[in-house]
Design a protein around this motif. Structure first.
Motif, PDB file in Angstrom:
ATOM      1  N   ALA A  33       0.944  12.824  -0.806  1.00  0.00           N
ATOM      2  CA  ALA A  33       2.282  12.846  -1.395  1.00  0.00           C
ATOM      3  C   ALA A  33       2.354  13.760  -2.603  1.00  0.00           C
ATOM      4  O   ALA A  33       3.446  14.160  -3.012  1.00  0.00           O
ATOM      5  CB  ALA A  33       2.720  11.430  -1.780  1.00  0.00           C
ATOM      6  N   GLY A  34       1.196  14.097  -3.194  1.00  0.00           N
ATOM      7  CA  GLY A  34       1.187  14.987  -4.356  1.00  0.00           C
ATOM      8  C   GLY A  34       1.920  14.404  -5.541  1.00  0.00           C
ATOM      9  O   GLY A  34       2.690  15.106  -6.221  1.00  0.00           O
ATOM     10  N   ALA A  35       1.708  13.116  -5.815  1.00  0.00           N
ATOM     11  CA  ALA A  35       2.448  12.419  -6.866  1.00  0.00           C
ATOM     12  C   ALA A  35       1.843  12.688  -8.243  1.00  0.00           C
ATOM     13  O   ALA A  35       0.633  12.808  -8.397  1.00  0.00           O
ATOM     14  CB  ALA A  35       2.454  10.914  -6.595  1.00  0.00           C
ATOM     15  N   GLY A  36       2.676  12.750  -9.240  1.00  0.00           N
ATOM     16  CA  GLY A  36       2.226  12.882 -10.615  1.00  0.00           C
ATOM     17  C   GLY A  36       3.420  12.834 -11.580  1.00  0.00           C
ATOM     18  O   GLY A  36       4.538  13.187 -11.201  1.00  0.00           O
ATOM     19  N   PRO A  37       3.217  12.391 -12.811  1.00  0.00           N
ATOM     20  CA  PRO A  37       1.990  11.760 -13.316  1.00  0.00           C
ATOM     21  C   PRO A  37       1.851  10.333 -12.806  1.00  0.00           C
ATOM     22  O   PRO A  37       2.837   9.678 -12.476  1.00  0.00           O
ATOM     23  CB  PRO A  37       2.202  11.789 -14.825  1.00  0.00           C
ATOM     24  CG  PRO A  37       3.689  11.729 -15.001  1.00  0.00           C
ATOM     25  CD  PRO A  37       4.272  12.491 -13.841  1.00  0.00           C
ATOM     26  N   LEU A  38       0.606   9.866 -12.756  1.00  0.00           N
ATOM     27  CA  LEU A  38       0.336   8.535 -12.225  1.00  0.00           C
ATOM     28  C   LEU A  38       0.352   7.458 -13.299  1.00  0.00           C
ATOM     29  O   LEU A  38       0.691   6.308 -13.024  1.00  0.00           O
ATOM     30  CB  LEU A  38      -1.019   8.523 -11.501  1.00  0.00           C
ATOM     31  CG  LEU A  38      -1.167   9.473 -10.302  1.00  0.00           C
ATOM     32  CD1 LEU A  38      -2.556   9.350  -9.703  1.00  0.00           C
ATOM     33  CD2 LEU A  38      -0.101   9.194  -9.248  1.00  0.00           C
ATOM     34  N   PRO A  88       4.716  17.067  -1.697  1.00  0.00           N
ATOM     35  CA  PRO A  88       3.874  16.720  -0.534  1.00  0.00           C
ATOM     36  C   PRO A  88       3.145  17.938   0.018  1.00  0.00           C
ATOM     37  O   PRO A  88       3.623  19.073  -0.032  1.00  0.00           O
ATOM     38  CB  PRO A  88       4.891  16.167   0.473  1.00  0.00           C
ATOM     39  CG  PRO A  88       6.114  15.861  -0.310  1.00  0.00           C
ATOM     40  CD  PRO A  88       6.136  16.826  -1.434  1.00  0.00           C
ATOM     41  N   THR A  89       1.977  17.672   0.574  1.00  0.00           N
ATOM     42  CA  THR A  89       1.175  18.712   1.218  1.00  0.00           C
ATOM     43  C   THR A  89       1.161  18.581   2.735  1.00  0.00           C
ATOM     44  O   THR A  89       0.599  19.442   3.405  1.00  0.00           O
ATOM     45  CB  THR A  89      -0.267  18.666   0.695  1.00  0.00           C
ATOM     46  OG1 THR A  89      -0.822  17.360   0.946  1.00  0.00           O
ATOM     47  CG2 THR A  89      -0.305  18.950  -0.791  1.00  0.00           C
ATOM     48  N   ARG A  90       1.748  17.513   3.274  1.00  0.00           N
ATOM     49  CA  ARG A  90       1.809  17.292   4.717  1.00  0.00           C
ATOM     50  C   ARG A  90       3.160  16.717   5.069  1.00  0.00           C
ATOM     51  O   ARG A  90       3.794  16.029   4.258  1.00  0.00           O
ATOM     52  CB  ARG A  90       0.708  16.325   5.177  1.00  0.00           C
ATOM     53  CG  ARG A  90      -0.709  16.839   5.060  1.00  0.00           C
ATOM     54  CD  ARG A  90      -1.703  15.740   5.371  1.00  0.00           C
ATOM     55  NE  ARG A  90      -1.476  15.173   6.688  1.00  0.00           N
ATOM     56  CZ  ARG A  90      -2.089  14.069   7.131  1.00  0.00           C
ATOM     57  NH1 ARG A  90      -2.923  13.418   6.353  1.00  0.00           N
ATOM     58  NH2 ARG A  90      -1.843  13.622   8.347  1.00  0.00           N
ATOM     59  N   GLN A  91       3.624  17.010   6.296  1.00  0.00           N
ATOM     60  CA  GLN A  91       4.868  16.427   6.764  1.00  0.00           C
ATOM     61  C   GLN A  91       4.625  15.006   7.253  1.00  0.00           C
ATOM     62  O   GLN A  91       3.501  14.556   7.397  1.00  0.00           O
ATOM     63  CB  GLN A  91       5.437  17.264   7.912  1.00  0.00           C
ATOM     64  CG  GLN A  91       4.610  17.219   9.184  1.00  0.00           C
ATOM     65  CD  GLN A  91       5.143  18.151  10.247  1.00  0.00           C
ATOM     66  OE1 GLN A  91       5.410  19.307   9.975  1.00  0.00           O
ATOM     67  NE2 GLN A  91       5.305  17.645  11.463  1.00  0.00           N
ATOM     68  N   VAL A 110       8.857  13.447   4.786  1.00  0.00           N
ATOM     69  CA  VAL A 110       8.667  14.878   4.539  1.00  0.00           C
ATOM     70  C   VAL A 110       9.015  15.626   5.817  1.00  0.00           C
ATOM     71  O   VAL A 110       8.335  15.488   6.843  1.00  0.00           O
ATOM     72  CB  VAL A 110       7.223  15.187   4.095  1.00  0.00           C
ATOM     73  CG1 VAL A 110       7.085  16.667   3.748  1.00  0.00           C
ATOM     74  CG2 VAL A 110       6.835  14.325   2.895  1.00  0.00           C
ATOM     75  N   LEU A 111      10.075  16.401   5.762  1.00  0.00           N
ATOM     76  CA  LEU A 111      10.536  17.152   6.919  1.00  0.00           C
ATOM     77  C   LEU A 111       9.676  18.390   7.123  1.00  0.00           C
ATOM     78  O   LEU A 111       9.110  18.932   6.167  1.00  0.00           O
ATOM     79  CB  LEU A 111      12.003  17.549   6.743  1.00  0.00           C
ATOM     80  CG  LEU A 111      12.967  16.390   6.457  1.00  0.00           C
ATOM     81  CD1 LEU A 111      14.386  16.910   6.301  1.00  0.00           C
ATOM     82  CD2 LEU A 111      12.904  15.342   7.558  1.00  0.00           C
TER      83      LEU A 111
END
Length: 438
Positions: A93-98, A118-121, A160-161
């Protein structure tokens, strides 16, 4: 639970009795003070039961863009709470800040915003919210990780499309659709098989389009005009088997197929054609059919977002059963797959004649540019370079053979690099529309 501050102080205090004289009371005093402060922290730390969590934010995002999710923490208790919060998501999901730290007075709320790249659909869910109620001295805290969070943590999933890089050429393709529809003034209206209107003959018109009966009624030469067929059915078939997992450039082959299928779906919907989706490997992974144009494209995009390659062989007999069983009307079937010899011989080629006898079939495959680079010998080749180039040439030769066999079986073949693949598929569709061959 104790904090790092207390642990460091404890480790520093333990060796003091061995280093200092026996009557020296400092070591015991330091340890006793640390324990006392930790107990006071646990006593005065705010309660966690009085906290309520609520999520809000984006539900969908295109791959390559960013989204935000907001977590609102409300203190419903009558005590002051010093919080240390960790909002955990799946890594892709590439979340930040945690981590977040803030204080809450009784009856107040605080919003924590997480940025997602996100790095993936597909679906990227939030995993867990961990809350720590810190004491006033920072030596200990209260935390409830499992049962409390399982009950209170609000669920949230970001869809994520898939990446849609061919969107940049969409205006040009839509302009060609408008030309075919006749909504843009051009010299000709394009070819088709559906009658449009009658108009007066002008120099340059095909004399075969003259309607002699209408000309006699109007006492003038009148011609029939035609438009491309509407309400045709277009099947986008995505191969999600093991060959779709092969990386072409920096992305799986399936990504390029999804991009081309998205562009084709938008064009077909704009041309008033009905678009269906079938994704399959060893079984049917996704099926979208029916629905109006307003809901059709969102459903297609949503279904493609959850597709991932599966390391199994694709069973194209499933496709033959699906298409030959339920739809006897002629349609356009676009199969996005790999033009590799073994999967074609054992998969698509045995069922292709039956499909081509009833439907117009396009077989579209993404070409790997790395194979062409390997086939080119350097200026001073070594023995390994020669063997590598020979193997690459054999792969290219087998690919040409597969393309010829597909042509003889009645299919139209699209074989292009990833950066031009979607545009080539769209051009074939537009050509079929213009010439009335759907």
């Amino acid at each position: 639970m104790i904090t790092r501050r207390f642990a460091v102080l404890l480790l520093l205090g333990l060796p003091l009795p061995a280093l200092l004289p026996a009557p020296w009371p400092a070591a015991g005093a330091v340890l006793g003070l640390a324990v006392l402060l930790a107990l006071l922290d646990l006593l005065f730390a705010g309660p966690l039961d009085g906290l309520e969590l609520r999520r809000d934010g984006d539900r969908t995002v295109w791959l390559g863009n960013s989204a935000t999710a907001t977590l609102t923490v409300t203190n419903t208790s009558d005590r002051h709470v010093r919080l240390s919060l960790r909002d955990s998501w799946v890594p892709s999901a590439g979340a930040g800040p945690l981590h977040h730290a803030f204080a809450l007075e009784p009856g107040t709320s605080h919003e924590v915003t997480t940025t997602l790249v996100p790095t993936r659909q597909g679906d990227r869910p939030a995993v867990r919210v961990t809350l720590r109620s810190m004491g006033p001295f920072g030596f200990a805290y209260r935390q409830r990780r499992k049962s409390w969070n399982e009950k209170v943590t609000p669920p949230w999933t970001l869809r994520v499309l898939p990446r849609f890089p061919s969107r940049r050429i969409l205006p040009e393709k839509l302009a060609r659709i408008r030309v075919l529809d006749g909504t843009v003034v051009t010299r000709g209206r394009g070819h088709g098989t559906e009658f449009d209107v009658l108009r007066e003959y002008v120099i340059g018109d095909d004399v075969r389009s003259i309607d002699w009966r209408a000309s006699a009624r109007h006492h003038d030469v009148v011609v029939r005009t035609w438009r491309p067929e509407r309400d045709r059915r277009v099947y986008c078939v995505l191969d999600t088997g093991r060959t779709s997992a092969v990386r072409v450039g920096d992305a799986p082959r399936l990504d390029a197929s999804i991009d081309a299928a998205l562009l084709l779906s938008v064009l077909a919907a704009r041309a008033d054609d009905k678009v269906d989706l079938i994704a399959l490997d060893g079984s049917v992974r996704a099926r979208v059919e029916g629905g109006g144009h307003r809901v059709q494209l969102p459903r297609l995009i949503d279904a493609m977002a959850s597709l991932e390659p599966a390391l199994v062989e694709t069973d194209f007999s499933l496709l033959a059963r699906e298409l030959l069983r339920r739809d006897r009307k002629r349609a356009l079937v676009v199969v996005f797959t790999a033009l590799d010899t073994a999967p074609m011989i054992e998969g698509l080629l045995p069922v292709l004649p039956r499909l081509a006898a009833r439907h117009k079939v396009i077989v579209a495959g993404v070409r790997d540019p790395a194979v062409a680079r390997l086939a080119a010998l350097p200026s001073k080749p070594s023995a390994a370079d020669v063997h590598t180039a020979a193997a690459a040439e054999r792969v290219l030769f087998e690919r040409d053979r597969v393309r010829d066999v597909l042509d003889r079986s009645g299919a139209t073949v699209v074989d292009a690099d990833a950066d031009t693949f979607a545009g080539k598929v769209a051009d074939v569709y537009l050509l079929l529309k213009a010439t009335g061959r759907l």
